[in-house]
Scaffold this motif. Structure first.
Motif, mmCIF file in Angstrom:
data_model
loop_
_atom_site.group_PDB
_atom_site.id
_atom_site.type_symbol
_atom_site.label_atom_id
_atom_site.label_comp_id
_atom_site.label_asym_id
_atom_site.label_seq_id
_atom_site.Cartn_x
_atom_site.Cartn_y
_atom_site.Cartn_z
ATOM 1 N N SER A 1 0.889 -1.657 0.315
ATOM 2 C CA SER A 1 -0.103 -0.093 -0.304
ATOM 3 C C SER A 1 0.519 1.754 -0.269
ATOM 4 O O SER A 1 0.665 1.938 -0.305
ATOM 5 N N PRO A 2 1.884 1.850 1.098
ATOM 6 C CA PRO A 2 2.810 2.795 0.650
ATOM 7 C C PRO A 2 3.390 2.441 -0.841
ATOM 8 O O PRO A 2 3.619 4.121 -0.808
ATOM 9 N N LEU A 3 4.126 1.449 -1.181
ATOM 10 C CA LEU A 3 4.698 1.472 -1.900
ATOM 11 C C LEU A 3 3.834 2.259 -3.256
ATOM 12 O O LEU A 3 4.640 2.458 -4.239
ATOM 13 N N ARG A 4 2.551 1.411 -2.699
ATOM 14 C CA ARG A 4 1.664 1.740 -3.781
ATOM 15 C C ARG A 4 1.790 3.371 -4.317
ATOM 16 O O ARG A 4 1.449 4.705 -5.175
ATOM 17 N N SER A 5 1.938 4.144 -2.878
ATOM 18 C CA SER A 5 1.064 5.201 -2.878
ATOM 19 C C SER A 5 2.644 5.907 -3.131
ATOM 20 O O SER A 5 1.972 7.459 -4.214
ATOM 21 N N PHE A 6 3.736 5.615 -2.920
ATOM 22 C CA PHE A 6 4.657 6.122 -3.574
ATOM 23 C C PHE A 6 5.210 6.580 -4.506
ATOM 24 O O PHE A 6 4.901 7.428 -5.507
ATOM 25 N N LEU A 7 5.188 5.261 -5.784
ATOM 26 C CA LEU A 7 4.898 5.064 -6.592
ATOM 27 C C LEU A 7 3.961 5.840 -7.584
ATOM 28 O O LEU A 7 4.329 6.315 -8.132
ATOM 29 N N ALA A 8 3.057 6.603 -6.804
ATOM 30 C CA ALA A 8 2.173 7.235 -7.981
ATOM 31 C C ALA A 8 2.287 8.884 -7.710
ATOM 32 O O ALA A 8 1.256 9.429 -8.212
ATOM 33 N N LEU A 9 2.621 9.084 -6.727
ATOM 34 C CA LEU A 9 3.843 10.824 -6.479
ATOM 35 C C LEU A 9 4.638 10.495 -8.419
ATOM 36 O O LEU A 9 5.064 9.706 -8.663
ATOM 37 N N PRO A 10 4.718 12.070 -7.848
ATOM 38 C CA PRO A 10 5.422 12.872 -9.443
ATOM 39 C C PRO A 10 6.784 12.485 -9.512
ATOM 40 O O PRO A 10 7.170 12.241 -8.040
ATOM 41 N N ALA A 11 7.791 11.707 -10.204
ATOM 42 C CA ALA A 11 8.550 11.926 -10.245
ATOM 43 C C ALA A 11 9.556 12.735 -9.384
ATOM 44 O O ALA A 11 10.568 12.573 -8.716
#
Length: 171
Positions: free
Chosen positions: A99-109
């Protein structure tokens, strides 16, 4: 969200909404421990597939966590564990990490750089997960020691010849 869809979301940069992961049903004959190990394999494969989008610090931490989780899975297979310990392990593999990994990857580069605040926050969360894994492994090992001591007391009581050498911690 099905676990397979979660993995796809990890691979595609987290396009799906966040939420608690509903793990895919186990194939016929697959135990809960085997299912957890399979989900850990799937999570590892997903992390590898998005590795280019992760700062080196996070990639390193996730690999260490994977190694630790595999040790927990192997220890449980060898020694057993309580239901609560198994539930915690499964939750880490299917929710607390993805879940936090998915949230992190959803952030802008720009928010996923080596020294960004988001990276530091996620790294601290991963440190907490690592600490929890170490505690879990210790709990499992302590449980095995307690079981051995209990068996020693049983043998001592059964044969009515107290032998302090049968019980761990006895002097």
């Amino acid at each position: 969200m099905a676990f397979g869809r979660l993995l796809n979301a990890l691979r595609t940069g987290g396009a799906e909404p966040l939420g608690v992961v509903d793990a895919t049903p186990a194939p016929v004959g697959e135990t809960e421990d085997e299912q957890t190990a399979r989900h850990l394999d799937e999570l590892r494969d997903s992390v590898r597939s998005v590795g280019r989008d992760l700062p080196t610090l996070l990639t390193s931490q996730l690999r260490q966590i994977d190694d630790q989780l595999r040790l927990v899975v192997a220890t449980i297979a060898d020694q057993g564990a309580s239901t609560e310990q198994r539930v915690l392990l499964a939750a880490m593999v299917t929710d607390y990490l993805p879940s936090p990994l998915r949230s992190f990857l959803a952030l802008p580069a720009a928010d996923r750089t080596d020294d960004s605040r988001s990276t530091i926050v996620f790294a601290r969360q991963l440190e907490l997960i690592e600490e929890t894994i170490r505690d879990l492994l210790n709990q499992i090992r302590i449980g095995a020691i307690a079981e051995l001591s209990t068996h020693g007391r049983f043998l001592s009581d059964k044969f009515q010849e107290p032998d302090a050498g049968l019980v761990l911690g006895a002097h």
